[in-house]
Each structure stands twice: as C-alpha cells, then as structure tokens.
Design a protein around this motif. Structure first.
Motif, short mmCIF file in Angstrom:
data_model
loop_
_atom_site.label_atom_id
_atom_site.label_comp_id
_atom_site.label_asym_id
_atom_site.label_seq_id
_atom_site.Cartn_x
_atom_site.Cartn_y
_atom_site.Cartn_z
N ILE A 28 0.85 -1.18 0.00
CA ILE A 28 0.00 0.00 0.00
C ILE A 28 0.89 1.24 0.00
CG2 ILE A 28 -1.94 -1.14 1.14
CD1 ILE A 28 -1.05 0.07 3.76
N ARG A 29 0.26 2.42 -0.06
CA ARG A 29 1.02 3.66 -0.07
C ARG A 29 1.51 4.01 1.34
NH1 ARG A 29 -2.12 8.08 -3.36
NH2 ARG A 29 -0.01 8.86 -3.65
N ALA A 30 2.67 4.64 1.39
CA ALA A 30 3.24 5.01 2.69
C ALA A 30 2.41 6.08 3.38
CB ALA A 30 4.67 5.50 2.50
N LYS A 31 1.74 6.92 2.60
CA LYS A 31 0.90 7.97 3.17
C LYS A 31 -0.23 7.37 4.00
CE LYS A 31 -1.71 12.03 1.84
NZ LYS A 31 -2.17 12.85 0.72
N VAL A 32 -0.78 6.26 3.56
CA VAL A 32 -1.86 5.59 4.29
C VAL A 32 -1.35 5.06 5.62
CG1 VAL A 32 -3.47 3.64 4.22
CG2 VAL A 32 -3.07 5.00 2.16
N VAL A 33 -0.15 4.51 5.62
CA VAL A 33 0.42 3.98 6.85
C VAL A 33 0.72 5.11 7.83
CG1 VAL A 33 2.35 2.69 7.83
CG2 VAL A 33 1.38 1.99 5.66
N ARG A 34 1.26 6.23 7.34
CA ARG A 34 1.55 7.38 8.21
C ARG A 34 0.29 7.93 8.84
NH1 ARG A 34 4.73 9.63 3.63
NH2 ARG A 34 6.70 8.54 3.77
N THR A 35 -0.74 8.12 8.03
CA THR A 35 -1.98 8.68 8.60
C THR A 35 -2.63 7.69 9.56
OG1 THR A 35 -3.20 7.95 6.64
CG2 THR A 35 -2.46 10.24 6.69
#
Length: 75
Positions: A28-35
C-alpha cells in the motif's frame, strides 16, 4: 526557528522510513500507513506511537541480524 526546521527535517527523513518499509511489505502507499499511525496515536492516547517505536526497533534488529548478501562469496 531554523533549528526547529532542522529537527523536523531530520525526523521526516529518518522516521518515515519505517512507514515506507511497512507500506512496501503490505503493498500500500506510505501515506496511508503514516496517517493510520497518526489517527491511532490520537485515538488511543499514544499507543500508535509506542507501536511505531516497536516496529522501528524490530526492523533495526532484523536488519542487523539478517544482512543481504549479493553472492555466495560474501561469506
């Protein structure tokens, strides 16, 4: 104020690598993990940050134990 931005840049450069590796592993995208970590931290009053530190420690130990070798002759 410049000192604050230097610290912020350091943590963004080094800290988000954990999220990037988790995202690559999950596909998945790293932005999803960060949020997700941010929301988890706010909802559970710090549990997300503790989980993030655990993952960072775990990945660091894993990297130290399992080094990638390019060939058989690197032993």
């Amino acid at each position: 104020m410049n000192y604050f931005y230097n610290i912020l840049h350091y943590f963004q450069k080094r800290g988000y690598y954990v999220c990037q590796r988790i995202a690559d592993r999950l596909g998945i995208r790293a932005k999803v993990v960060r949020t997700s970590f941010m929301y988890l931290t706010f909802v559970t009053l710090g549990f997300g940050f503790a989980l993030y530190l655990f993952f960072a420690f775990w990945m660091r130990i894993k990297d130290l134990l399992f080094t990638k070798r390019s060939s058989v002759f690197d032993l």
